[in-house]
Design an enzyme around this catalytic site. Sequence first.
Site, PDB file in Angstrom:
ATOM      1  CE  LYS A 124     -10.480  -5.011  -0.278  1.00  0.00           C
ATOM      2  NZ  LYS A 124     -10.088  -5.946  -1.361  1.00  0.00           N
TER       3      LYS A 124
ATOM      4  NE  ARG B 117       4.318  -7.582  -3.797  1.00  0.00           N
ATOM      5  CZ  ARG B 117       4.194  -8.258  -4.940  1.00  0.00           C
ATOM      6  NH1 ARG B 117       4.786  -9.447  -5.050  1.00  0.00           N
ATOM      7  NH2 ARG B 117       3.506  -7.776  -5.940  1.00  0.00           N
TER       8      ARG B 117
ATOM      9  CE  LYS C 256      10.129   7.000  -3.932  1.00  0.00           C
ATOM     10  NZ  LYS C 256      10.555   7.777  -2.755  1.00  0.00           N
TER      11      LYS C 256
ATOM     12  N   PRO D 255      13.454  -0.164   1.157  1.00  0.00           N
ATOM     13  CG  PRO D 255      12.215   1.289   2.440  1.00  0.00           C
ATOM     14  CD  PRO D 255      12.935   1.201   1.142  1.00  0.00           C
ATOM     15  CB  THR D 256      10.662  -5.436   1.478  1.00  0.00           C
ATOM     16  OG1 THR D 256      10.920  -5.545   2.892  1.00  0.00           O
ATOM     17  CG2 THR D 256      11.869  -5.993   0.734  1.00  0.00           C
TER      18      THR D 256
ATOM     19  CE1 TYR E 184       6.556   6.324  -5.355  1.00  0.00           C
ATOM     20  CE2 TYR E 184       7.337   4.069  -5.594  1.00  0.00           C
ATOM     21  CZ  TYR E 184       7.128   5.186  -4.811  1.00  0.00           C
ATOM     22  OH  TYR E 184       7.514   5.181  -3.490  1.00  0.00           O
TER      23      TYR E 184
ATOM     24  CG  ASP F  32      -2.518 -12.108  -8.705  1.00  0.00           C
ATOM     25  OD1 ASP F  32      -3.245 -11.806  -7.738  1.00  0.00           O
ATOM     26  OD2 ASP F  32      -2.486 -13.243  -9.213  1.00  0.00           O
TER      27      ASP F  32
ATOM     28  CB  VAL G 146       6.848  -0.027   4.846  1.00  0.00           C
ATOM     29  CG1 VAL G 146       7.020   0.426   6.293  1.00  0.00           C
ATOM     30  CG2 VAL G 146       8.161   0.050   4.083  1.00  0.00           C
TER      31      VAL G 146
END
Length: 333
Positions: free
Chosen positions: A206, A227, A159, A182-183, A155, A289, A185
Site C-alpha cells: 500500500k 502482534r 494446523k 512461529p508468530t 485453517y 480488526d 512472519v
Amino acid sequence: MSQSSLWEVRSSPSQTDSTKIILVTGGSGLVGKAIEHVVSTGECREEEKWVFVTSKEADLSNADAVKKLFDKVKPTHVIHLAAMVGGLFRNMKYNLDFLRKNISINDNVLQTSYEHGVQKVVSCLSTCIFPDKTTYPIDETMVHNGPPHDSNFGYSHAKRLIDVQNKAYAQQHGCMYTSVIPTNVFGPHDNFNIDNGHVLPGLMHKVYLAKTQGTEFTVWGTGSPRRQFIYSRDLARLFIWALREYDEIDPIILSVGEEDEATIKEAAEMVVEGMDYSGEIKYDTSKADGQFKKTASNAKLMKYLPNFQFTPFKQAVKETCDWFTRNYDMARK
C-alpha cells in the site's frame, strides 16, 4: 544450485550413506525461500543435501503425487511448510476450503513420510491455532484448551491436527515428528497481495502504491491489535536448529519476546519509515480488526537458545521494504 523444477543446495558434490536428504515443502514461499537463503550462505553442512519443492512439482493434496515426489527425492528428513494460506479476509470467507485442503496436505505428507522411513519431520503451525478466549502469554501447553478465533477456524483446526497426528505417530510407530509455532512472519519473498496477504507485506504494498501512484495509504481496522513479528531469516535459522537439535514431539513457539510485541499502528509507522513515505496514514475502522492479541511466550525457546540474536524489527522491516522495492515486478502481489 540447480535451477530445475526440484532445486537443491548441498555443500559437497558427493553423496554417501550418511547424507541427510532434507526435503522442504513450500520451497518457494516466504519461509522456504528464507531457509534456502540461509543454507546457501553458509549454513549447509557437509553431510546435508537440501531439496526445495513447490506446488509445481507436486500437488500435496494428492496422495499419489506425494508418493511420487518422495520416491524421487528419497528424503531422510522433511521440513513441512506447504499449506493453503491467506490473509484475514480470505480466511473468513473460505473456512471450509482452508480446513479440507490443509488436512489433506498434512495427512499426505506425514503418512508418506512414515511409509518412506523419514527419520524426522518438522511441520510449521501458527499462533492462530491457540484458543480465542485464553490467558496471556500463550504457551505450548495451551494449544487445545478451547476453540480458535472464528475468523480462521478452518485453517486453525487443520494446523492443530498436525500436533495431534505427531503424537499419534510417536505413540503408535515411534516416529520423531514435531512442529514449530512461529508468530507473524515477514521478509523477502512474502506475499505482498493487499487483499489476501498478511498485514506487514500488505502495508508495504500500500505504501509503495501511495508513493508511486499518489493513492491514499489506508490501514484496515483501528490499528490497535497487537502482534509479535519475526523476520523470516531469523525463523529460517531457528527451523534449521529445530531440524538438527530439537527432539521433543510437543511443539515449540518460535518468536521474539513479549516485550517486542507491536501494535498494527506501530508496524504501519515502521513501514512508512522503511519506505521513506511522507504522506498521511488513514485508518478504515469499518474493516474488522480480527483477533486483538495473540501474545506468545518464547520462554521454552530461550531455555534452549538463551543467546539467540533476533534481527531488530526496524532493520528487518527496512530490509524487507528495500527487497520489495527492488523486486516489485517479480514479487508475489
